[in-house]
Design an enzyme around this catalytic site. Structure first.
Site, PDB file in Angstrom:
ATOM      1  N   ARG A  93      -6.630  36.219  -9.741  1.00 14.13           N
ATOM      2  CA  ARG A  93      -6.914  37.433  -8.957  1.00 14.13           C
ATOM      3  C   ARG A  93      -7.789  37.153  -7.735  1.00 14.13           C
ATOM      4  O   ARG A  93      -7.792  37.922  -6.791  1.00 14.13           O
ATOM      5  CB  ARG A  93      -7.539  38.511  -9.853  1.00 14.13           C
ATOM      6  CG  ARG A  93      -6.496  39.138 -10.770  1.00 14.13           C
ATOM      7  CD  ARG A  93      -7.064  40.284 -11.578  1.00 14.13           C
ATOM      8  NE  ARG A  93      -8.028  39.825 -12.554  1.00 14.13           N
ATOM      9  CZ  ARG A  93      -8.811  40.622 -13.266  1.00 14.13           C
ATOM     10  NH1 ARG A  93      -8.746  41.935 -13.088  1.00 14.13           N
ATOM     11  NH2 ARG A  93      -9.647  40.134 -14.153  1.00 14.13           N
ATOM     12  N   GLN A  94      -8.541  36.052  -7.766  1.00 20.99           N
ATOM     13  CA  GLN A  94      -9.319  35.688  -6.558  1.00 20.99           C
ATOM     14  C   GLN A  94      -8.401  34.798  -5.719  1.00 20.99           C
ATOM     15  O   GLN A  94      -8.527  33.575  -5.661  1.00 20.99           O
ATOM     16  CB  GLN A  94     -10.616  34.959  -6.959  1.00 20.99           C
ATOM     17  CG  GLN A  94     -11.502  34.552  -5.776  1.00 20.99           C
ATOM     18  CD  GLN A  94     -12.260  35.703  -5.122  1.00 20.99           C
ATOM     19  OE1 GLN A  94     -12.534  36.717  -5.748  1.00 20.99           O
ATOM     20  NE2 GLN A  94     -12.617  35.559  -3.848  1.00 20.99           N
ATOM     21  N   HIS A 127      -0.595  36.865 -11.542  1.00 20.69           N
ATOM     22  CA  HIS A 127      -0.976  37.902 -10.586  1.00 20.69           C
ATOM     23  C   HIS A 127      -0.631  37.473  -9.157  1.00 20.69           C
ATOM     24  O   HIS A 127      -1.436  36.836  -8.474  1.00 20.69           O
ATOM     25  CB  HIS A 127      -2.470  38.196 -10.706  1.00 20.69           C
ATOM     26  CG  HIS A 127      -2.875  39.324  -9.832  1.00 20.69           C
ATOM     27  ND1 HIS A 127      -2.631  40.627 -10.150  1.00 20.69           N
ATOM     28  CD2 HIS A 127      -3.473  39.349  -8.613  1.00 20.69           C
ATOM     29  CE1 HIS A 127      -3.056  41.399  -9.181  1.00 20.69           C
ATOM     30  NE2 HIS A 127      -3.578  40.646  -8.240  1.00 20.69           N
ATOM     31  N   LYS A 193      -3.581  52.026  -4.885  1.00 23.27           N
ATOM     32  CA  LYS A 193      -4.927  51.805  -5.433  1.00 23.27           C
ATOM     33  C   LYS A 193      -5.848  51.229  -4.364  1.00 23.27           C
ATOM     34  O   LYS A 193      -5.456  50.359  -3.600  1.00 23.27           O
ATOM     35  CB  LYS A 193      -4.834  50.828  -6.612  1.00 23.27           C
ATOM     36  CG  LYS A 193      -6.178  50.454  -7.224  1.00 23.27           C
ATOM     37  CD  LYS A 193      -6.015  49.699  -8.526  1.00 23.27           C
ATOM     38  CE  LYS A 193      -5.846  48.220  -8.313  1.00 23.27           C
ATOM     39  NZ  LYS A 193      -5.655  47.493  -9.584  1.00 23.27           N
ATOM     40  N   ARG A 195      -9.502  49.267  -4.313  1.00 22.15           N
ATOM     41  CA  ARG A 195     -10.523  48.668  -5.181  1.00 22.15           C
ATOM     42  C   ARG A 195     -11.843  48.595  -4.416  1.00 22.15           C
ATOM     43  O   ARG A 195     -11.899  48.080  -3.302  1.00 22.15           O
ATOM     44  CB  ARG A 195     -10.064  47.273  -5.632  1.00 22.15           C
ATOM     45  CG  ARG A 195     -11.030  46.601  -6.574  1.00 22.15           C
ATOM     46  CD  ARG A 195     -10.496  45.315  -7.197  1.00 22.15           C
ATOM     47  NE  ARG A 195      -9.535  45.519  -8.269  1.00 22.15           N
ATOM     48  CZ  ARG A 195      -9.847  45.935  -9.489  1.00 22.15           C
ATOM     49  NH1 ARG A 195     -11.108  46.215  -9.796  1.00 22.15           N
ATOM     50  NH2 ARG A 195      -8.909  46.085 -10.399  1.00 22.15           N
ATOM     51  N   SER A 226      -7.888  44.768 -17.432  1.00 19.48           N
ATOM     52  CA  SER A 226      -9.208  44.154 -17.610  1.00 19.48           C
ATOM     53  C   SER A 226     -10.175  45.248 -18.072  1.00 19.48           C
ATOM     54  O   SER A 226     -10.288  45.509 -19.262  1.00 19.48           O
ATOM     55  CB  SER A 226      -9.659  43.482 -16.326  1.00 19.48           C
ATOM     56  OG  SER A 226     -10.927  42.908 -16.517  1.00 19.48           O
ATOM     57  N   GLY A 228      -9.727  48.389 -17.672  1.00 20.99           N
ATOM     58  CA  GLY A 228      -8.956  49.594 -18.003  1.00 20.99           C
ATOM     59  C   GLY A 228      -9.092  50.698 -16.972  1.00 20.99           C
ATOM     60  O   GLY A 228      -8.434  51.734 -17.056  1.00 20.99           O
TER      61      GLY A 228
HETATM   62  C1  R5P Z   1      -4.995  43.732 -10.119  1.00 20.14           C
HETATM   63  O1  R5P Z   1      -4.878  44.509  -9.207  1.00 20.14           O
HETATM   64  C2  R5P Z   1      -4.180  43.787 -11.375  1.00 20.14           C
HETATM   65  O2  R5P Z   1      -2.819  43.958 -11.092  1.00 20.14           O
HETATM   66  C3  R5P Z   1      -4.662  44.869 -12.329  1.00 20.14           C
HETATM   67  O3  R5P Z   1      -4.334  46.129 -11.816  1.00 20.14           O
HETATM   68  C4  R5P Z   1      -6.133  44.750 -12.521  1.00 20.14           C
HETATM   69  O4  R5P Z   1      -6.458  43.453 -12.897  1.00 20.14           O
HETATM   70  C5  R5P Z   1      -6.629  45.721 -13.548  1.00 20.14           C
HETATM   71  O5  R5P Z   1      -8.012  45.617 -13.614  1.00 20.14           O
HETATM   72  P1  R5P Z   1      -8.850  46.755 -14.317  1.00 20.14           P
HETATM   73  O6  R5P Z   1      -8.268  46.953 -15.687  1.00 20.14           O
HETATM   74  O7  R5P Z   1     -10.253  46.202 -14.381  1.00 20.14           O
HETATM   75  O8  R5P Z   1      -8.771  47.977 -13.483  1.00 20.14           O
END
Ligand code: R5P
Length: 297
Positions: A93-94, A127, A193, A195, A226, A228
């Site tokens: 993810r990084q 990912h 989304k 973040r 992760s 959720g």
């Molecule tokens: C990243 O964008 C991935 O596709 C998941 O959406 C993300 O890892 C979910 O992370 P979390 O459960 O902490 O929101």
């Protein structure tokens, strides 16, 4: 072919060995009194096709060191090839330097895995967001398998959703949402989304688009759960838009912090993940996906 499981992949390695008929190799793993890892391959692998199944979930740093030691031990014993299967690819993810001075973790870990001597690498629903293809981080053949059809099939059979629609909570989840929708022959919608931090996200409907969930059961599909928070945000949005029941499927149920209670207490009826990251909701095994890929090689 001989299959070895890393310390986080032992059960998966047994399952793949049963499905392929390949021998399961023995490894001795110990700790020195100072905490360092010791590792010895207890098989003659000279001239053999070695497969090493090594998910990197839960304690990634320690598992990366175990990977390096295992690969060194393999190479010293002159196998024909070493195919590595990394069902959960930690650090993916990084995949960019979001701020000056940050380490580019995905690329670095990929380089470490490759330079340790792998001939070929398999991973599952890695990912891929800002890096569109594994070809950008690996020079060796690198194959990204998917467990999404198996997850969609499980949700359809076990949860029996009524008039389902698949929901991808963010842009990159479209790659998995469309596979799930095709598997259960329905439509899908992708949300947007933003973040703000590793624990804070906001999900909304894309500008100019609706989401056709009224009176339908929504199935949210993502690669990783992760904290959720992504799932809960998406669930709250589709509920407000009129969804009946909400189910969730992911490939890698990382489940950090209190992810599982958080999802259930936000009205999600059922959650399923796979054994790439073994845990309480790993109801789908990726062993058949890995076995099929290895049979094709
Ligand atoms: C990243 O964008 C991935 O596709 C998941 O959406 C993300 O890892 C979910 O992370 P979390 O459960 O902490 O929101």
């Amino acid at each position: 072919m001989i299959i070895f499981g890393g310390s986080a992949g032992e059960t998966l390695a047994v399952r793949v060995s049963l499905l392929t008929g390949a021998k399961l190799g023995k490894v001795k793993r110990q700790r020195f009194p100072d905490g360092e890892q010791y590792l010895k391959i207890e098989e003659d692998i000279k001239g053999q096709e070695v497969v090493f199944i090594h998910p990197l979930g839960g304690r990634p740093d320690e598992l990366i060191m175990e990977y390096m030691l295992t690969m060194d031990a393999f190479k010293s014993a002159s196998p024909k090839t070493i195919s590595v299967v990394i069902p959960y690819f930690a650090y993916a993810r990084q995949d960019a330097r979001f701020h000056p001075g940050e380490a580019l973790s995905f690329h670095l870990v990929a380089k470490l895995l490759e330079q340790a001597g792998a001939s070929k690498i398999y991973t599952i629903d890695v990912h891929l967001q800002r890096v569109p293809s594994l070809k950008e981080v690996f020079k060796i053949p690198a194959i990204n398998l998917t467990a999404v059809p198996q997850i969609a099939e499980y949700i359809n059979r076990v949860f029996q959703p009524k008039n389902p629609i698949i929901i991808g909570p963010d842009d990159e989840s479209e790659q998995w949402a469309k596979v799930a929708a095709a598997k259960i022959k329905t439509d899908y919608a992708v949300l947007q989304k933003t973040r703000f931090s590793s624990t804070e996200v906001k999900v909304k409907v894309k500008a100019g688009e609706g989401v056709n969930v009224k009176g339908r059961d929504a199935i949210i599909i993502d690669d990783i759960i992760s904290t959720g928070n992504t799932i809960v945000e998406a669930a709250n949005l589709v509920r407000k838009a009129g969804a009946r029941k909400i189910y969730v499927g992911c490939t890698h149920p990382v489940l950090s912090l209190n992810a599982l209670p958080l999802m259930y207490s936000n009205g999600i009826e059922g959650v399923v993940g796979t054994d790439t990251f073994a845990g309480p909701i790993s109801f789908v095994s990726v062993a058949p996906v890995i076995a099929e890929a290895l049979k094709k090689k």
